[in-house]
Design a protein around this motif. Structure first.
Motif, PDB file in Angstrom:
ATOM      1  N   ILE A  30      13.848  17.891 -39.419  1.00 35.08           N
ATOM      2  CA  ILE A  30      14.322  15.776 -39.427  1.00 35.08           C
ATOM      3  C   ILE A  30      15.286  15.749 -38.997  1.00 35.08           C
ATOM      4  O   ILE A  30      15.239  14.740 -38.261  1.00 35.08           O
ATOM      5  CB  ILE A  30      14.438  15.880 -41.246  1.00 35.08           C
ATOM      6  N   ALA A  31      15.863  16.791 -38.787  1.00 31.48           N
ATOM      7  CA  ALA A  31      17.471  16.659 -38.069  1.00 31.48           C
ATOM      8  C   ALA A  31      17.023  16.148 -36.360  1.00 31.48           C
ATOM      9  O   ALA A  31      17.310  15.576 -35.509  1.00 31.48           O
ATOM     10  CB  ALA A  31      18.281  17.395 -37.987  1.00 31.48           C
ATOM     11  N   LEU A  32      15.592  17.614 -36.264  1.00 27.95           N
ATOM     12  CA  LEU A  32      15.355  17.037 -34.666  1.00 27.95           C
ATOM     13  C   LEU A  32      14.902  15.524 -34.541  1.00 27.95           C
ATOM     14  O   LEU A  32      15.300  15.623 -33.356  1.00 27.95           O
ATOM     15  CB  LEU A  32      14.616  18.678 -34.680  1.00 27.95           C
ATOM     16  N   LEU A  33      13.820  15.340 -34.872  1.00 27.68           N
ATOM     17  CA  LEU A  33      13.561  13.826 -35.064  1.00 27.68           C
ATOM     18  C   LEU A  33      13.770  13.145 -35.152  1.00 27.68           C
ATOM     19  O   LEU A  33      13.711  12.212 -34.389  1.00 27.68           O
ATOM     20  CB  LEU A  33      12.000  14.048 -36.125  1.00 27.68           C
ATOM     21  N   GLU A  34      14.929  13.170 -35.237  1.00 27.33           N
ATOM     22  CA  GLU A  34      15.824  12.215 -35.970  1.00 27.33           C
ATOM     23  C   GLU A  34      17.209  11.786 -34.837  1.00 27.33           C
ATOM     24  O   GLU A  34      16.864  11.060 -34.337  1.00 27.33           O
ATOM     25  CB  GLU A  34      17.330  12.192 -36.575  1.00 27.33           C
ATOM     26  N   GLU A  35      17.244  12.910 -34.172  1.00 30.50           N
ATOM     27  CA  GLU A  35      17.968  13.192 -32.819  1.00 30.50           C
ATOM     28  C   GLU A  35      17.113  12.944 -31.711  1.00 30.50           C
ATOM     29  O   GLU A  35      17.627  12.333 -30.760  1.00 30.50           O
ATOM     30  CB  GLU A  35      18.777  14.757 -32.360  1.00 30.50           C
ATOM     31  N   CYS A  45       8.000   5.829 -20.588  1.00 36.14           N
ATOM     32  CA  CYS A  45       8.040   6.844 -21.145  1.00 36.14           C
ATOM     33  C   CYS A  45       7.845   7.028 -22.202  1.00 36.14           C
ATOM     34  O   CYS A  45       7.062   6.044 -22.873  1.00 36.14           O
ATOM     35  CB  CYS A  45       9.952   7.082 -22.102  1.00 36.14           C
ATOM     36  N   MET A  46       6.506   8.373 -22.404  1.00 37.68           N
ATOM     37  CA  MET A  46       5.965   8.365 -23.877  1.00 37.68           C
ATOM     38  C   MET A  46       6.470   9.113 -24.599  1.00 37.68           C
ATOM     39  O   MET A  46       6.534   9.802 -24.571  1.00 37.68           O
ATOM     40  CB  MET A  46       3.763   8.853 -23.032  1.00 37.68           C
ATOM     41  N   ARG A  47       6.933   7.688 -25.802  1.00 36.77           N
ATOM     42  CA  ARG A  47       7.510   8.047 -26.713  1.00 36.77           C
ATOM     43  C   ARG A  47       7.186   8.955 -27.731  1.00 36.77           C
ATOM     44  O   ARG A  47       7.610   9.938 -27.696  1.00 36.77           O
ATOM     45  CB  ARG A  47       8.409   7.046 -27.255  1.00 36.77           C
ATOM     46  N   TRP A  48       5.883   8.755 -28.127  1.00 36.82           N
ATOM     47  CA  TRP A  48       5.482  10.047 -28.379  1.00 36.82           C
ATOM     48  C   TRP A  48       5.610  11.306 -28.403  1.00 36.82           C
ATOM     49  O   TRP A  48       5.219  12.282 -29.731  1.00 36.82           O
ATOM     50  CB  TRP A  48       3.832   9.209 -28.704  1.00 36.82           C
ATOM     51  N   THR A  49       4.795  11.326 -26.826  1.00 38.81           N
ATOM     52  CA  THR A  49       5.271  12.856 -26.519  1.00 38.81           C
ATOM     53  C   THR A  49       6.305  13.684 -26.885  1.00 38.81           C
ATOM     54  O   THR A  49       6.453  15.046 -26.798  1.00 38.81           O
ATOM     55  CB  THR A  49       5.212  13.105 -25.115  1.00 38.81           C
ATOM     56  N   VAL A  50       7.668  12.909 -26.980  1.00 38.12           N
ATOM     57  CA  VAL A  50       8.625  13.162 -27.373  1.00 38.12           C
ATOM     58  C   VAL A  50       8.892  13.904 -28.801  1.00 38.12           C
ATOM     59  O   VAL A  50       9.547  14.664 -29.156  1.00 38.12           O
ATOM     60  CB  VAL A  50      10.196  12.573 -27.402  1.00 38.12           C
ATOM     61  N   TYR A  51       8.409  13.354 -29.546  1.00 36.58           N
ATOM     62  CA  TYR A  51       8.164  13.220 -30.798  1.00 36.58           C
ATOM     63  C   TYR A  51       7.275  14.664 -31.556  1.00 36.58           C
ATOM     64  O   TYR A  51       7.311  15.508 -31.664  1.00 36.58           O
ATOM     65  CB  TYR A  51       7.741  11.811 -31.961  1.00 36.58           C
ATOM     66  N   LEU A  52       6.392  14.475 -30.820  1.00 38.68           N
ATOM     67  CA  LEU A  52       5.233  15.171 -31.063  1.00 38.68           C
ATOM     68  C   LEU A  52       5.913  17.167 -30.201  1.00 38.68           C
ATOM     69  O   LEU A  52       5.621  18.389 -30.758  1.00 38.68           O
ATOM     70  CB  LEU A  52       3.728  15.294 -29.728  1.00 38.68           C
ATOM     71  N   MET A  53       6.682  16.629 -28.900  1.00 37.79           N
ATOM     72  CA  MET A  53       7.845  18.349 -28.807  1.00 37.79           C
ATOM     73  C   MET A  53       8.252  18.493 -29.737  1.00 37.79           C
ATOM     74  O   MET A  53       8.488  19.756 -29.953  1.00 37.79           O
ATOM     75  CB  MET A  53       7.999  18.190 -27.292  1.00 37.79           C
ATOM     76  N   LEU A  56       7.885  18.330 -32.289  1.00 38.55           N
ATOM     77  CA  LEU A  56       8.104  18.191 -33.870  1.00 38.55           C
ATOM     78  C   LEU A  56       6.855  20.007 -33.419  1.00 38.55           C
ATOM     79  O   LEU A  56       6.966  20.745 -34.471  1.00 38.55           O
ATOM     80  CB  LEU A  56       6.214  17.827 -34.338  1.00 38.55           C
ATOM     81  N   ILE A  57       6.736  20.420 -32.471  1.00 38.30           N
ATOM     82  CA  ILE A  57       6.110  21.884 -31.966  1.00 38.30           C
ATOM     83  C   ILE A  57       7.313  22.873 -31.543  1.00 38.30           C
ATOM     84  O   ILE A  57       7.113  23.694 -30.718  1.00 38.30           O
ATOM     85  CB  ILE A  57       5.023  21.839 -31.054  1.00 38.30           C
ATOM     86  N   HIS A  58       8.384  22.474 -31.202  1.00 38.14           N
ATOM     87  CA  HIS A  58      10.291  23.035 -31.494  1.00 38.14           C
ATOM     88  C   HIS A  58       9.758  24.267 -31.597  1.00 38.14           C
ATOM     89  O   HIS A  58      10.491  24.998 -31.086  1.00 38.14           O
ATOM     90  CB  HIS A  58      10.698  21.820 -31.850  1.00 38.14           C
ATOM     91  N   ALA A  59       9.445  24.933 -32.602  1.00 38.70           N
ATOM     92  CA  ALA A  59       9.915  26.195 -33.082  1.00 38.70           C
ATOM     93  C   ALA A  59       8.366  27.224 -33.288  1.00 38.70           C
ATOM     94  O   ALA A  59       8.902  28.458 -33.029  1.00 38.70           O
ATOM     95  CB  ALA A  59      10.044  26.057 -34.589  1.00 38.70           C
ATOM     96  N   ASN A  60       7.207  26.206 -32.027  1.00 38.02           N
ATOM     97  CA  ASN A  60       6.415  27.137 -31.768  1.00 38.02           C
ATOM     98  C   ASN A  60       6.379  28.183 -30.693  1.00 38.02           C
ATOM     99  O   ASN A  60       6.908  27.098 -29.442  1.00 38.02           O
ATOM    100  CB  ASN A  60       5.654  25.932 -31.826  1.00 38.02           C
ATOM    101  N   ASP A  61       5.609  29.044 -31.034  1.00 35.92           N
ATOM    102  CA  ASP A  61       6.136  29.658 -29.431  1.00 35.92           C
ATOM    103  C   ASP A  61       4.356  28.833 -28.293  1.00 35.92           C
ATOM    104  O   ASP A  61       3.496  28.685 -29.176  1.00 35.92           O
ATOM    105  CB  ASP A  61       5.252  31.540 -29.566  1.00 35.92           C
ATOM    106  N   MET A  62       4.434  29.943 -26.963  1.00 40.83           N
ATOM    107  CA  MET A  62       2.959  29.102 -26.463  1.00 40.83           C
ATOM    108  C   MET A  62       1.605  29.457 -26.986  1.00 40.83           C
ATOM    109  O   MET A  62       1.241  29.061 -27.067  1.00 40.83           O
ATOM    110  CB  MET A  62       3.532  30.116 -25.692  1.00 40.83           C
ATOM    111  N   ALA A  63       1.592  30.494 -27.494  1.00 40.96           N
ATOM    112  CA  ALA A  63       0.137  30.564 -28.233  1.00 40.96           C
ATOM    113  C   ALA A  63      -0.292  30.173 -29.205  1.00 40.96           C
ATOM    114  O   ALA A  63      -1.449  28.510 -29.049  1.00 40.96           O
ATOM    115  CB  ALA A  63       0.351  32.278 -28.547  1.00 40.96           C
ATOM    116  N   THR A  64       0.261  29.115 -30.139  1.00 43.05           N
ATOM    117  CA  THR A  64       0.575  28.460 -30.526  1.00 43.05           C
ATOM    118  C   THR A  64       0.983  27.114 -30.614  1.00 43.05           C
ATOM    119  O   THR A  64       0.043  25.891 -30.554  1.00 43.05           O
ATOM    120  CB  THR A  64       1.568  28.398 -31.959  1.00 43.05           C
ATOM    121  N   CYS A  65       1.690  26.492 -29.462  1.00 42.65           N
ATOM    122  CA  CYS A  65       1.334  25.364 -28.862  1.00 42.65           C
ATOM    123  C   CYS A  65      -0.336  25.514 -28.545  1.00 42.65           C
ATOM    124  O   CYS A  65      -1.103  24.435 -28.342  1.00 42.65           O
ATOM    125  CB  CYS A  65       2.021  24.738 -27.767  1.00 42.65           C
ATOM    126  N   HIS A  66      -0.056  26.043 -27.448  1.00 46.87           N
ATOM    127  CA  HIS A  66      -2.059  26.314 -26.550  1.00 46.87           C
ATOM    128  C   HIS A  66      -2.882  25.865 -28.272  1.00 46.87           C
ATOM    129  O   HIS A  66      -4.436  24.671 -27.964  1.00 46.87           O
ATOM    130  CB  HIS A  66      -2.500  27.372 -26.499  1.00 46.87           C
TER     131      HIS A  66
END
Length: 905
Positions: A717-722, A739-747, A749-759
């Protein structure tokens, strides 16, 4: 008055009880019964009304031999004394004692006796204004003494249930009983203080809601008032307010419907013999007197309850119902635990179209509902064949006594659209009457109201008003002219035309919205072609859906659809489409607030249609579905519910929230294509502030639809508020960089995921290759860069520029939000606002003018100039030329020296 039977000698545990939500009459009657049954325990089956808690429980509790249900062994109950009710469903868990084999039942009640009511070995019944009246007469006959407090309590029950002797249900016996109680010391001042309640300022607000929501209907020549309100909390004084409204407005008949929390309550009052509200609400699962009745309905939306009520009104407000019926026996039943597939096999085996649903209680089958072939086939159609039929059975039904006549059977089967009508004596199922049985007799009988089944449609269509002036205030001249022109073209084709949905909703919310949806009662594509021909617009058509898009020369677009009823091949599937009327078209929509429509044809232009109380829900700020299978048919509506809730500052209704929970539990989302999930997620992330909606997704455990590893916690939540703060900062810069704002929010959301999970996430959402690269490889590179900068900031502005220059704007904003180091955030901000815009003022032409030959040297010089400018060494164009001259000279000298060195060697 004839003598009443005396209670038999005490042969075991005796309990005295009444209905749930006990009122003064019930409490008074229990006190009187306690005098008739010394040693009996008084047990409440449920809660009492608020005023009872204040008065009786706190002040007069010592007068009752009270016991808690939890402290009583129901198997030991040998005598059950019922007062002010004879309905098993109204005594809560105490209904369990009815199966005790040696139970002796005594009933004291003034309500009209209905089929299926409890009967007793002692059964005192007369139609009076209050049960306390009956009890008083028994006490008087037996010359049982009453003290002043007892007389006051019993008299209070009579006063309340007769409306201080003003209700039409009041009888001479009520007055005689009250007179006797006064002679025994009843304190009229105490009664007056409790009965003549002053209305509070808060109650005035609720009463005003009822009055403002009232709509008058003429049904078979009788005026009926229906008022529908919605509250997300229980209102204990609802019946009191309805009574006040009847007095103030001098109403003959009113049905007040209130959605409170997850239930729908109906309170009805009638001052005319032509409207028996007790009979009408009994058909809806409630009950009461001809002049006063109530019902509590679970598991249905307001729209569904209103629909059932109007059908019942048109069926019953026509006179007395008298006829006989036919019965098929034995009835075919199925246990509630049977699966839909097994039930379907039963229907096929016996060639029938409906089943009674039962449960086993005390080695006896008890009717709990019924289910039709149509419902079962639809459930199987949705691949839910393993679900028990008890989950989807109809739990509101009507029955008939074996002695009922044909007219009653006809009304119940046709009016309630019940494929089978249980024939019952008490709780015993004797047989069923099918539609086929009835049709045989209908050849010799005439249907009294062939339009009863369509009553809701006809009555609801009267919820209209003209809002042309409001439209003129809110809409531009261009939009108004377009709407008028579309109405005129539709009328020329013999079609109806309406502007519907979000455009109308936002009109009442005072929100700008030029996303116009037009619904045509007719051929929407033919209409679009005719309109385009007259006004020179282009159109794109979609024949499969009967839709078209009208495109104006300046790019302005309007969507046109054919009025349609959608049905779904399976949960989460795209809809198939059939022609239908505007009401059915609106009924297929997601939420009540999106069901408003404005007529556009010239003679009805500006006429607002509100079939489903959308204006009330807009006023109450509530998100509600129109029917209980809404999320089964289209789970994407769940995401829209959360998006609308947060966008408008509304609240999801409790029933709708429960249906969302069920959709998540059944995991209908797994059948959605990734593209459909992505579309809804993107719309949420493109909201001005998507964070609350994301949090709500977490509340409903919906983030797992993206990936199970994404969970709401304080860090996320803190990250999304940032992210939100960084995007707001970006917007205030008024930079031209998109700027595609939705992409920043989605990044985020998946901030804590590794590369394989992101794929995995990208594949689940069926994202395009360019987006997968952004969320996986490019984001990973940005995270790596951020880690390096947090460890050690670049030493110079030039180094900072070269570190961040490879990343697109969305990644830069993501890095600003993700870092916890203020110095890093400040450095990234400096790059984005200052450094990234810096470029050399000179180019190749200036270098050629210096006598330099084009080649790799040019790039080296210009890069050197950029570095010098970034570090503040160059300010003007002349500074850059001089720098280039020196740089070229140094480069030439270095090259000459290298040549000499080679020759010497």
């Amino acid at each position: 008055m004839p003598a009443t039977p005396s209670p038999s000698p005490d042969a075991g545990l005796t309990i005295i009880t009444t209905h749930v939500n006990a009122d003064f009459d019930a409490m008074a009657s229990m006190l009187a019964a306690q005098k008739l049954y010394p040693g009996a325990m008084v047990v409440f089956p449920g809660s009492q009304e608020k005023n009872l808690r204040n008065f009786f429980i706190q002040s007069m509790v010592y007068m009752y031999n009270l016991a808690e249900i939890k402290d009583i062994d129901l198997q030991q109950v040998k005598r059950l004394v019922l007062v002010d009710t004879r309905k098993a469903e109204r005594i809560g868990v105490l209904a369990g004692v009815l199966h005790n084999p040696e139970l002796e039942i005594h009933v004291y009640d003034h309500h009209p006796i209905k089929e299926g009511d409890i009967t007793g070995v002692v059964d005192v019944h007369r139609v009076t204004g209050a049960t306390a009246t009956l009890m008083t007469e028994i006490l008087r006959q037996r010359k049982m003494p009453l003290n002043a407090e007892e007389a006051t309590i019993i008299c209070l029950g009579i006063y309340e249930d007769t409306g201080a002797f003003t209700f039409s249900s009041t009888t001479a016996e009520d007055l005689r009983a009250a007179a006797y109680l006064v002679s025994q010391g009843a304190n009229i001042n105490v009664i007056a203080n409790l009965i003549a309640r002053e209305i509070s300022p808060t109650q005035i607000g609720y009463l005003n809601d009822l009055i403002q929501a009232a709509t008058r209907y003429m049904i078979n020549g009788i005026e009926i008032v229906v008022s529908t309100v919605t509250y997300d909390h229980y209102l204990p004084d609802f019946a009191f307010l309805v009574h006040k409204m009847v007095k103030m407005e001098e109403l003959n008949a009113i049905f007040a419907i209130a959605q409170m929390e997850s239930k729908v309550y109906i309170v009805a009052r009638s001052r005319t013999e032509s409207v028996d509200v007790g009979e009408i609400l009994t058909a809806l699962g409630g009950g009461g007197h001809p002049s006063a009745a109530a019902a509590t309905i679970r598991g249905q939306t307001l729209a569904q309850v209103e629909q059932a009520l109007f059908r019942e009104l048109h069926r019953q407000i026509v006179g007395m119902r008298q006829a006989r019926h036919l019965m098929s026996s034995p009835p075919i039943t199925a246990d509630a635990a049977v699966t839909c597939v097994e039930a379907n096999n039963l229907l096929t085996r016996y060639n029938i179209n409906a089943l009674l649903v039962t449960i086993q209680k005390q080695r006896r089958s008890e009717l709990v509902g019924y289910i039709t072939r149509q419902v079962i086939e639809k459930i199987i159609y949705h691949h839910l064949g393993d679900v028990p039929i008890g989950d989807y059975m109809s739990t509101e039904w009507v029955t008939v006594d074996p002695d009922a006549d044909l007219s009653e059977v006809q009304e119940k089967i046709i009016g309630h659209k019940q494929r089978i009508l249980p024939v019952m004596r008490g709780k015993e199922i004797l047989g069923v009457i099918s539609r086929t049985d009835l049709l045989t007799m209908l050849v010799q009988s005439q249907t009294r109201d062939k339009d009863a089944g369509d009553a809701f449609r006809r009555s609801a269509s009267r919820r209209t008003r003209n809002i042309t002036h409001f439209m003129q205030e809110r809409l531009s001249t261009r939009v108004l002219d377009i709407l008028r022109d579309m109405g005129r073209v539709a009328e020329s084709l013999g079609y109806g035309a309406y502007v519907v949905g979000g455009f109308v909703r936002d009109l009442f919310l005072y929100r700008p919205n030029e996303d116009i949806d037009i619904v045509i009662e007719g051929d929407g594509i033919a209409f679009a072609k005719a309109y385009a021909l007259e006004f020179g617009t282009r159109i794109h058509t979609h024949k499969a859906f009967g839709t078209a898009v009208v495109i104006y020369p300046d790019g302005f677009k309007i969507d046109v659809a054919t009025a349609r009823l959608e049905y779904y091949r399976s949960p989460a599937a795209l809809p198939d489409v059939e022609m239908s009327s505007i009401k059915l078209d609106l009924f297929r929509r997601d939420f009540t607030i999106n069901t408003l429509a404005i007529q556009l044809i010239p003679d009805k232009f500006g006429r607002l249609l509100d079939f489903f109380s959308a204006q009330k829900d807009i006023k109450d700020k509530a998100i509600r579905v129109l029917h209980n299978l809404s999320f089964v048919e289209d789970p994407t509506r769940v995401f829209r519910a959360l998006r609308f809730e947060q966008r408008f500052g509304f609240t999801i209704g409790k029933l709708t929230a429960a249906l969302i929970d069920n959709a998540v539990k059944m995991d209908f989302f797994k059948r959605l294509s990734g593209r459909r999930v992505f579309t809804e997620i993107r719309l949420i992330l493109e909201e001005d502030n998507p964070v609350p909606a994301i949090v709500r997704m977490g509340d409903f455990d919906l983030l797992k639809v993206i990936h199970p590893t994404i969970v709401i916690n304080k860090a996320l939540i803190a990250l999304l508020e940032e992210v939100r703060g960084v995007i707001a900062w970006h917007d205030l810069l008024f930079v031209e960089t998109p700027c595609m704002r939705w992409t920043v929010y989605l990044m985020g959301l998946i901030h804590a995921n590794d590369m394989a999970t992101c794929h995995e996430i990208c594949r689940r959402l069926e994202l395009a290759t360019r987006y997968e690269a952004l969320f996986c490889q490019e984001r990973a590179a940005a995270d790596h860069c951020l880690q390096q900068m947090e460890h050690r900031l670049p030493a110079s502005a030039g180094a900072l520029y070269h570190r961040l220059h490879p990343f697109r704007a969305e990644l830069i904003l993501y890095m600003m939000a993700a870092t916890r180091v203020k110095a890093v955030k400040k450095a990234i901000s400096k790059y984005y606002t200052e450094l990234r815009k810096i470029e050399p003022l000179i180019g190749g032409n200036e270098l050629i003018a210096l006598g330099l030959t084009p080649g790799p040297l040019f790039r080296q010089i210009l890069d050197a100039i950029l570095d010098a400018k970034l570090n503040g060494a160059l300010a003007t164009r002349e500074d850059e030329i001089q720098f280039a001259r020196r740089w070229a000279a140094d480069a030439a000298a270095t090259a000459s020296q290298n040549t000499d060195d080679k020759q010497m060697s």
